[in-house]
Design an enzyme around this catalytic site. Sequence first.
Site, PDB file in Angstrom:
ATOM      1  N   LEU A  35       0.830  -1.234   0.096  1.00  0.00           N
ATOM      2  CA  LEU A  35      -0.066   0.040   0.035  1.00  0.00           C
ATOM      3  C   LEU A  35       0.885   1.159  -0.056  1.00  0.00           C
ATOM      4  O   LEU A  35       0.521   2.314  -0.552  1.00  0.00           O
ATOM      5  CB  LEU A  35      -0.828  -0.110   1.312  1.00  0.00           C
ATOM      6  CG  LEU A  35      -2.051  -0.984   1.196  1.00  0.00           C
ATOM      7  CD1 LEU A  35      -2.276  -1.084   2.708  1.00  0.00           C
ATOM      8  CD2 LEU A  35      -3.230  -0.551   0.541  1.00  0.00           C
ATOM      9  N   GLY A  36       2.029   1.205   0.473  1.00  0.00           N
ATOM     10  CA  GLY A  36       3.062   2.332   0.522  1.00  0.00           C
ATOM     11  C   GLY A  36       4.112   2.045   1.238  1.00  0.00           C
ATOM     12  O   GLY A  36       4.130   0.763   1.952  1.00  0.00           O
ATOM     13  N   ASP A  37       5.160   2.844   1.462  1.00  0.00           N
ATOM     14  CA  ASP A  37       6.229   2.591   2.286  1.00  0.00           C
ATOM     15  C   ASP A  37       6.723   3.807   2.830  1.00  0.00           C
ATOM     16  O   ASP A  37       6.559   5.025   2.216  1.00  0.00           O
ATOM     17  CB  ASP A  37       7.386   1.783   1.371  1.00  0.00           C
ATOM     18  CG  ASP A  37       7.852   2.680   0.037  1.00  0.00           C
ATOM     19  OD1 ASP A  37       7.537   3.926   0.015  1.00  0.00           O
ATOM     20  OD2 ASP A  37       8.684   2.115  -0.715  1.00  0.00           O
ATOM     21  N   ASP A 170       4.090  15.165  12.936  1.00  0.00           N
ATOM     22  CA  ASP A 170       4.238  15.134  11.581  1.00  0.00           C
ATOM     23  C   ASP A 170       3.231  15.266  10.872  1.00  0.00           C
ATOM     24  O   ASP A 170       2.801  14.353   9.739  1.00  0.00           O
ATOM     25  CB  ASP A 170       5.079  13.681  11.316  1.00  0.00           C
ATOM     26  CG  ASP A 170       5.809  13.678  10.207  1.00  0.00           C
ATOM     27  OD1 ASP A 170       6.147  14.688   9.493  1.00  0.00           O
ATOM     28  OD2 ASP A 170       6.249  12.418   9.713  1.00  0.00           O
ATOM     29  N   GLU A 174       1.249  13.702   2.983  1.00  0.00           N
ATOM     30  CA  GLU A 174       1.366  12.392   2.787  1.00  0.00           C
ATOM     31  C   GLU A 174       0.926  11.581   4.025  1.00  0.00           C
ATOM     32  O   GLU A 174       0.811  10.235   3.874  1.00  0.00           O
ATOM     33  CB  GLU A 174       3.073  12.045   2.772  1.00  0.00           C
ATOM     34  CG  GLU A 174       3.707  12.696   1.459  1.00  0.00           C
ATOM     35  CD  GLU A 174       3.819  14.151   1.736  1.00  0.00           C
ATOM     36  OE1 GLU A 174       3.560  14.783   2.658  1.00  0.00           O
ATOM     37  OE2 GLU A 174       5.132  14.496   1.085  1.00  0.00           O
ATOM     38  N   ASN A 175       0.883  11.948   5.044  1.00  0.00           N
ATOM     39  CA  ASN A 175       0.215  11.260   6.381  1.00  0.00           C
ATOM     40  C   ASN A 175      -1.384  11.441   6.338  1.00  0.00           C
ATOM     41  O   ASN A 175      -1.825  11.047   7.546  1.00  0.00           O
ATOM     42  CB  ASN A 175       1.202  11.760   7.772  1.00  0.00           C
ATOM     43  CG  ASN A 175       2.314  11.308   7.648  1.00  0.00           C
ATOM     44  OD1 ASN A 175       2.542  10.380   6.978  1.00  0.00           O
ATOM     45  ND2 ASN A 175       3.124  11.788   8.491  1.00  0.00           N
TER      46      ASN A 175
HETATM   47  N1  LIG Z   1      -3.549   2.419   7.495  1.00  0.00           N
HETATM   48  C1  LIG Z   1      -2.992   2.292   6.367  1.00  0.00           C
HETATM   49  N2  LIG Z   1      -3.927   2.026   5.232  1.00  0.00           N
HETATM   50  C2  LIG Z   1      -3.029   2.329   3.817  1.00  0.00           C
HETATM   51  N3  LIG Z   1      -2.063   2.480   3.491  1.00  0.00           N
HETATM   52  C3  LIG Z   1      -1.130   2.941   4.491  1.00  0.00           C
HETATM   53  C4  LIG Z   1      -1.681   2.963   6.139  1.00  0.00           C
HETATM   54  N4  LIG Z   1      -0.799   3.315   6.817  1.00  0.00           N
HETATM   55  C5  LIG Z   1       0.420   3.683   6.112  1.00  0.00           C
HETATM   56  N5  LIG Z   1       0.157   3.560   4.608  1.00  0.00           N
HETATM   57  C6  LIG Z   1       0.880   3.747   3.606  1.00  0.00           C
HETATM   58  O1  LIG Z   1       1.903   3.554   3.757  1.00  0.00           O
HETATM   59  C7  LIG Z   1       3.023   4.571   3.805  1.00  0.00           C
HETATM   60  C8  LIG Z   1       4.156   4.707   4.823  1.00  0.00           C
HETATM   61  O2  LIG Z   1       3.439   4.439   6.073  1.00  0.00           O
HETATM   62  P1  LIG Z   1       4.064   5.364   7.335  1.00  0.00           P
HETATM   63  O3  LIG Z   1       3.857   6.705   6.906  1.00  0.00           O
HETATM   64  O4  LIG Z   1       3.160   4.994   8.459  1.00  0.00           O
HETATM   65  O5  LIG Z   1       5.484   4.945   7.661  1.00  0.00           O
HETATM   66  P2  LIG Z   1       6.792   5.488   7.771  1.00  0.00           P
HETATM   67  O6  LIG Z   1       7.890   4.643   7.642  1.00  0.00           O
HETATM   68  O7  LIG Z   1       6.315   6.062   9.476  1.00  0.00           O
HETATM   69  O8  LIG Z   1       7.055   6.627   6.928  1.00  0.00           O
HETATM   70  P3  LIG Z   1       7.832   7.958   7.094  1.00  0.00           P
HETATM   71  O9  LIG Z   1       9.026   7.886   6.096  1.00  0.00           O
HETATM   72  O10 LIG Z   1       6.725   9.125   6.251  1.00  0.00           O
HETATM   73  O11 LIG Z   1       7.918   8.625   8.273  1.00  0.00           O
HETATM   74  C9  LIG Z   1       2.060   5.851   3.641  1.00  0.00           C
HETATM   75  O12 LIG Z   1       2.804   7.040   3.258  1.00  0.00           O
HETATM   76  C10 LIG Z   1       0.832   5.185   3.183  1.00  0.00           C
HETATM   77  O13 LIG Z   1       0.892   5.385   1.804  1.00  0.00           O
END
Ligand SMILES: Nc1ncnc2c1ncn2[C@@H]1O[C@H](COP(=O)(O)OP(=O)(O)OP(=O)(O)O)[C@@H](O)[C@H]1O
Length: 532
Positions: A35-37, A170, A174-175
Amino acid sequence: MSTASVAEASWPQGSVNPDAGDVSRCKYVIKDSQLGDGYFSVVKECMNVYTRDRFAMKLISKKTVEGKLWLIQREVKLLKAVSAKIRELEQSQAACKDTFEGHHHVLQLFDYFETNQNIVLVTQLCSHGDLYEKIIEAGSLDVSKQVKSYTACLLSAIDFLHENGVVHRDLKAENVLFRCRVTELSEYSRRGSHYDHHAHDLILADFGLATNLNGNENELRECVGTVSYIAPEVVRCYGISRLAPSEAKTIPTYGAAIDVWALGVLAYFMMTGYMPFDCETDAETKKCISEGDYYVDEELKSDKSLDSKHFWNFVHLCFTIDASDRPRSQDLKKHPFVQEFFFTENQPEPFGDRIALVKSTSSSSLHNLGTPSRSSSSSSLAALGRSENGSSLNLINIESRDAKLDRVRETLKKTLSMTSIAPLRNNYVDPATQNKKNSTFKLEPMPPSNSLMNGCFSLTPESKSNFTTSPVVSRTHSSTEMGRIMSTGESNGTSLTRQSSGLGNEVTEDEYSKVASTTQRSSRKTGAQFDF
Ligand SMILES: Nc1ncnc2c1ncn2[C@@H]1O[C@H](COP(=O)(O)OP(=O)(O)OP(=O)(O)O)[C@@H](O)[C@H]1O
């Protein structure tokens, strides 16, 4: 909300001995597509094999967070406390006349566990993209139908957090995720509504940097966040890790007001399609933030509609340099820009003369008016051993400012003309009657505890799995600044996207659907537990 009231998790356990069978079987299957990273994690869709409920599974590589597990523990602890509060509020069925109830718009945690390679968080599934994508696709959003309602919704979410002693740190496009797509644009127009009901789908995610306002005060001096969104009081914390503790203590702590500043940045980004504080260099951006020097498009400002006027005043107040003078989230609910979404009858109006204020001069040409690139948070830069230049600052600098402005204006005109086609039939919707009808929030029942992992260690025996594929090489890493830093070797983190989740439970789309129907049949007929 004091996380001290939440029982101290024994997780990550660390002391389990997988060889001695001290493990639980994984109760989820996951899709192999993601879904994302992010910098720390990869997120995939998963399904609980007992309940068939679908969730998002955030897989955080232990290797990437080596030595910094406390960051993940903090995220889990906060999410657990926030999720418990959401449940408590919803079950109490306290009457609320606001259109947006903050706790409806905060990501919920359902389960968590660890494997050999990962720490795993199971959260609410938001599979309909994020606000960043939405803004970039449209060029900018419609002030009356979208910017206003989206801002109101996010304001309710941060107000809920602040009221419960949590600062997100944050908040950025994107969040902000969309949990489901309720209606098409035409449908909300047909219903005679005056705002985009997708506002009810917004979910504030990524609690990786969130912290308690009443906890350790050193955490409120951490220089964290995403550069374009940080407040002046966070800028003051740059380089704090290099100071002696006695010197660091002289830097004032910051508070919930940093989320209000970030909300102003996000509202501005929705309205214009570019960032208010994005300059050619990191140093210039920090200077502009510290001086509250943001760009005001004269053409946009000359739009004399009430919504536009209120918008500029709203962001101007969010960009108050002195945090103690910046309106709190609860004050902003009474601001004319968003007030129609909140029940504020008989409450004193907190702004006085400031309601008429807007920035009087257009600022310097330092500002970068290009489309901002997707950014990763520079989580505790020092704590993660990264250079402070490793920020998410947008480095687009080739086009002239005028060319960029022309492009932005063209996009904006297009967006406005497209969204103003449908005439509004009924311009006023009583929030008291409309809110529940339009809300897409529904409190999912908590899965029975025997279908949860509850923080345990899991070592899925691949040989027993019916639906295991060999570890996948997942899709290309998103082009975040941090992603680039990692691939150029400036970080010793390990990119998760090149690994499998380590659960051994990834399935393809077809296999995933098969599990859904098989599980449904087997659990309905026999109530038997699903066996990997
Ligand atoms: N509950 C969710 N449902 C669908 N997609 C999600 C969900 N949580 C996160 N994602 C996807 O995954 C991506 C990364 O998640 P997240 O921002 O929580 O990770 P992170 O490693 O903390 O990122 P960052 O580098 O921004 O700190 C998000 O931008 C989103 O696209």
